[in-house]
Design a protein around this motif. Structure first.
Motif, short mmCIF file in Angstrom:
data_model
loop_
_atom_site.label_atom_id
_atom_site.label_comp_id
_atom_site.label_asym_id
_atom_site.label_seq_id
_atom_site.Cartn_x
_atom_site.Cartn_y
_atom_site.Cartn_z
N ALA A 884 4.64 -7.22 13.66
CA ALA A 884 3.53 -7.79 12.89
C ALA A 884 2.63 -6.72 12.32
O ALA A 884 2.02 -6.91 11.25
N ASP A 885 2.51 -5.58 13.03
CA ASP A 885 1.60 -4.55 12.52
C ASP A 885 2.28 -3.56 11.56
O ASP A 885 1.68 -2.58 11.13
N ALA A 886 3.55 -3.82 11.22
CA ALA A 886 4.22 -2.98 10.22
C ALA A 886 3.58 -3.22 8.84
O ALA A 886 3.20 -4.34 8.51
N VAL A 887 3.46 -2.17 8.08
CA VAL A 887 2.78 -2.24 6.79
C VAL A 887 3.79 -2.49 5.67
O VAL A 887 4.77 -1.75 5.52
N ALA A 888 3.54 -3.53 4.89
CA ALA A 888 4.40 -3.82 3.75
C ALA A 888 4.14 -2.80 2.64
O ALA A 888 3.04 -2.24 2.52
N THR A 889 5.15 -2.53 1.83
CA THR A 889 5.02 -1.57 0.73
C THR A 889 5.32 -2.25 -0.61
O THR A 889 5.81 -3.38 -0.65
N GLU A 890 5.07 -1.55 -1.64
CA GLU A 890 5.33 -2.08 -2.99
C GLU A 890 6.82 -2.20 -3.26
O GLU A 890 7.23 -2.84 -4.23
N LEU A 891 7.65 -1.59 -2.43
CA LEU A 891 9.09 -1.64 -2.66
C LEU A 891 9.71 -2.96 -2.24
O LEU A 891 10.88 -3.21 -2.52
#
Length: 943
Positions: A884-891
């Motif tokens: 859950a704490d993983a950061v989403a990226t623009e990719l």
């Protein structure tokens, strides 16, 4: 603690970090001179295809300004880029030396009334002094050229060549003598070319004047009336009261409707559309009693308001309804349209009244106003019109009016006997000059494109070219005119060649000292030797004749065509224009294949450079504070097709960009320490994948830059080189290779592969910037490893860049994807630094939760993924397992988790590793570093 610094391949170079351009550039100029760089370029250019940029000569008067710098540096960029592209691209600078400004300067310095020969002597000396000063300024800008042998229009050979060019135009039937209105400056005491005219606001007195009808019955018939019951007149409106004494006709438009208006005490003829505005202006009421087309008024006679002569009505399409009365008063000696119309109606040259002398004073015998200066006579003329009850209205307006570009004083049109080049005069053979010139424009390439329409409209609408001037300091028009007939001597062309031979030996003074009997013998008494000189635009406009196949033939045959003329946008009516006309008259085509136009410099707010505004940027000051290369970089970075904004702040931004490029070059040089291309250069197929990509990326960029240079799009070159240094190199490749470059064994494949790539990129980069950063590129060249010649300019575009083969697994698209991932990781690392989770990147370990496609791609790098991301550890995991704490990226298909790295910091590579101290001999460093120091060495495959 052990010091492992000596075991690292740390960067090192003598190439200075601080440019010190103001001090170093003059030293570079001395070196170029000492090695004879320009002469060497001519030697290596033998056998190459030729590219000829013909220099438009600046005027030999005054110190160089920023406009000069823009022009010369753009030319230098063209010549240098063409040289690197494999052309023999000579550059012969030139100067325009004759003309009024120099003669005026001599008069101011030494006084008026000097003997003509003394004036010419002083003018020649002054022009020579100015050339030397300007030459030093141009050389300081880094402009490569034949400075030891420039062309000057005052060189005897060129003065003679100009006479021969005129003879060719006489032979072709293009030159004639005529009485025509020309732009006349009282201060110059001479006719002016179109290019010497500028427009500025002027206050003028406007007058509405009623011309009484001479034949009331004829006027009544024109309006289908039985007769006139009141006095009648036709009303004109003009902004030039001084021309009223020279009035000889009246013009109406044949298709306009004119009204006969009863205003109480008289009848007035006015354009029907303007009746209401005219009556309001006159403060009168009136009633239209009849109307007629302008064509019905043709040849009706009206009386001059205060002279006993008639003014007939002539039809003219140029009459407008925008202002005034719809009736134009015609003084053929002082208006182009007036002159043409009156001649069309049969008025001879002898009939045309010319009461204004060359100094602007009416002739003494002019009734009422003789001996008065025309501008000062206007009030007296207004009062005379009021006295004879002809003045309907007067007021003062401010409007745009033509002025002398030198004296900034108002001009007039003035009919004088002058020599002209006829635009529509049927020549001895072939098409007219206008037809030839318009056809030549269609065959010319224009940069930017809008220049074509601009020059076309100027040629399509221009009058005949007045080429004669009444000055001392100019190339003579060596004509002999028969005293009775006024005709040219039948052997004029032959005599002109004899004069040219004398001028070739002794300069223009040979003509002015010539006794006509020396050439004409017994005929001399029958002929007048004229004293007129040629328009200075004829000097520069014929350089394609007396320079390109005269003083500096450059191997061209008769009828040369330069590949490029490059000047400011004002030269569409100047040098581009005059060169086109003379080229088409002499050779039947333009003397150029392409025209490049640049705009003028303005400040950052778009205001014209002005000493009064304090916004002038002097190139000398830039040279002394920032360096000429900064000025060159600003010019390259600016789209010259429009106005070119510059200020101290803008130049400072150029200096910042320069530092980025210089620092990139310094990084390349410093990491080539110990690299000998003769021994250490690897074949492309033996290089690591990332290095091969970097070289391929440089090759693709070089192809783009070559195209931009060929199209003179220097701002694209600048932006792409700068972006390459900032993004692909500084933001990606150079960042990644530091670890491998510094920590692997000095002679390992991993390091030599990297150095091979750096060498190829440096060899290419130094050439890319050479046309723009002339001094810096030459400085870089001296520090590159391997045997090399004396200057980067003695070479062509680098051919050592290898393309990535099609189908290679880690190809262009692969590394583009990796770059995007690295960008996303860098962004999150920055966030974690800001949150104090990590310090430097190597304190981090990153987990990449990637979708199947991206994961498969990144997995190809194996453990080397961490070197690409510049983290101590990089782990791949399925996208679906992202916490859950993983950061989403623009990719999209990538999430990240950054944590502080486990393990101990290696004292040598600074990575945090689990195996620090495994090797007992090196308890403070990791196993990889230990192996690189004393073992078999680490093996890299990709990065």
């Amino acid at each position: 603690m052990t010091d492992y610094k000596a075991t690292l391949n740390l960067p090192d170079t003598d190439f200075p970090m601080k440019a010190g351009l103001p001090q170093r550039e003059p030293q570079t100029l001395q070196r170029w001179d000492s090695i004879g760089l320009y002469q060497k370029l001519r030697e290596i250019g033998q056998g190459r295809p030729t590219f000829l940029l013909h220099d438009g000569p600046p005027y030999a008067n005054g110190s160089i300004h920023l406009g000069h710098a823009v022009n010369k540096i753009l030319k230098d960029m063209v010549v240098r880029s063409k040289t690197l592209a494999g052309f023999d691209a000579p550059y012969v600078p030139g100067w325009d030396c004759h003309g009024l400004p120099i003669e005026h300067k001599v008069e101011v310095t030494h006084g008026k009334g000097l003997p003509a020969d003394k004036t010419r002597e002083l003018c020649r000396a002054y022009a020579g002094e100015q050339i030397e000063e300007q030459k030093a300024g141009f050389i300081r800008l880094g402009v490569l050229g034949d400075w030891g042998n420039p062309y000057k229009t005052m060189d005897f050979a060129n003065e003679a060549g100009e006479i021969r060019a005129l003879a060719e135009m006489v032979r072709g039937g293009f030159v004639f003598k005529g009485l025509k209105p020309v732009n006349w400056c009282f201060d110059c005491g001479s006719a002016l070319a179109e290019a010497e005219v500028e427009y500025a606001d002027k206050k003028s007195t406007t007058i509405d004047v009623a011309f009484p009808v001479a034949d009331p019955a004829a006027l009544a018939r024109a309006f289908n009336l039985q007769g006139l019951e009141k006095p009648a007149g036709i009303v004109i409106w003009t902004t030039t009261p001084w021309t009223i004494p020279a009035n000889q006709a009246l013009n109406v438009h044949p298709e306009f409707t004119y009204a006969l208006v009863d205003v109480g005490d008289r009848l007035l003829v006015l354009a029907e559309e303007l009746v209401e505005s005219c009556l309001k202006r006159y403060g009168r009421e009136g009633q239209v009693i009849a109307t007629a087309l302008g064509a019905a008024l043709e040849n009706l006679a009206f009386r001059h308001p205060f002279y006993s002569r008639l003014s007939p009505v002539y039809l003219a399409d140029y009459v407008e309804l925008g202002a005034g009365t719809g009736v134009v008063h015609s003084a053929p000696a002082y208006g182009e349209d007036d002159f043409v119309t009156c001649k069309r109606y049969g008025m001879s040259n002898d009939d045309i009244l010319t009461p204004v002398q060359s100094n602007g004073v009416y002739v003494d015998n002019l009734e009422f106003f003789g001996g008065q200066f025309i501008w000062k006579a206007s009030p007296a003329i207004v009062e005379k019109l009021r006295e004879v009850d002809a003045l309907m209205h007067t007021e003062t307006i401010t409007h745009s009016y033509m002025h002398c570009w030198r004296h900034k004083t108002p001009l007039i049109y003035r009919a004088t006997a002058q020599w002209f080049v006829g635009m529509d005069t049927p020549p001895v053979a072939g098409a007219t000059l206008r037809q030839r010139s318009l056809a030549a424009i269609e065959q010319t390439a224009f940069v930017p494109d809008w220049g074509k329409a601009r020059l076309h409209s100027m040629i399509a609408g221009r009058p005949d070219w007045c080429i004669s001037r009444q000055r001392n300091w100019g190339v003579p028009i060596p004509f002999f005119l028969h005293k009775q007939t006024g005709e040219l001597h039948p052997r004029t062309v032959e005599l002109m060649e004899q004069v040219a031979q004398r001028v070739e030996q002794a300069g223009i003074e040979a003509w002015f000292k010539l006794d006509a009997a020396e050439l004409l013998g017994d005929e001399a008494a029958q002929y007048d030797k004229i004293a007129d000189t040629l328009d200075v635009w004829f000097d520069s406009g014929t350089t394609h004749w007396h320079v390109l196949r005269g003083s500096h033939p450059l191997g061209h045959a008769v009828g040369p065509r330069a590949d490029l003329y490059l000047e400011g946008s004002d030269q569409h009516r100047g040098w581009f224009h005059s060169s086109l006309l003379t080229g088409c008259a002499i050779d039947g085509h333009a003397p150029y294949r392409a025209l490049l136009t640049h705009g003028f410099t303005v400040d950052e707010n778009g205001r014209k450079m002005s000493k009064s505004l304090g916004n002038v940027i002097a190139p000398q000051k830039v040279n002394d504070t920032l360096g000429a290369d900064i000025l060159r970089l600003w010019i390259a970075s600016t789209d010259y097709s429009g106005e070119m904004a510059v200020s101290d702040q803008i130049l400072q931004r150029s200096a910042d960009a320069y530092r980025r490029i210089r620092n990139t070059a310094r990084f390349l040089l410093s990491n080539l320490k110990g690299f000998d291309p003769a021994q250490h250069l690897l074949a492309s197929e033996d290089m690591l994948a990332l290095d091969r990509w970097a070289v391929d990326r440089a090759l693709l960029l070089q192809r783009e830059l070559q195209e931009h240079y060929s199209e003179y799009r220097f701002w694209n070159v600048y932006s792409k080189v700068h972006n390459f240094c900032v993004q692909e190199l500084g933001g990606f490749y150079l960042d990644i290779i530091k670890d491998r470059q510094y920590t692997t064994a000095a002679n390992s494949v991993a390091r030599r592969s990297c150095q091979t790539a750096l060498y190829h990129i440096a060899e290419a980069l130094v050439r890319w910037i050479a046309p723009i950063l002339a001094f810096t590129a030459d400085e870089i060249w001296q520090y590159l490893p391997g045997e090399r010649n004396e200057s980067v300019m003695l070479n062509t575009w680098y051919e050592g860049l290898a393309v990535l083969p099609q189908g290679v697994e880690l190809g262009r698209s692969y590394w583009a994807g990796v770059m995007a991932v690295k960008g996303a990781v860098n962004k999150e690392l920055e966030n974690q630094r800001a949150a104090k989770v990590i310090g430097g990147n190597l304190q981090a370990q990153v987990t990449l939760y990637a979708d199947d496609t991206l994961s498969a791609d990144l997995a190809k790098l194996g453990d080397e993924l961490r070197f690409v991301l510049i983290t101590s550890k990089a782990t791949l995991a399925p996208f679906a397992q992202a916490p859950a704490d993983a950061v989403a990226t623009e990719l999209g298909g990538l999430k990240l988790h950054v944590a502080k790295a486990d393990g101990t910091k290696c004292a040598r590579c600074w990575h945090f590793c689990q195996d620090v101290g495994v090797n007992p001999e090196h308890s403070e460093i990791c196993g990889r570093c230990a192996s690189n120091i004393s073992g078999a060495g680490e093996v890299r495959h990709y990065a």
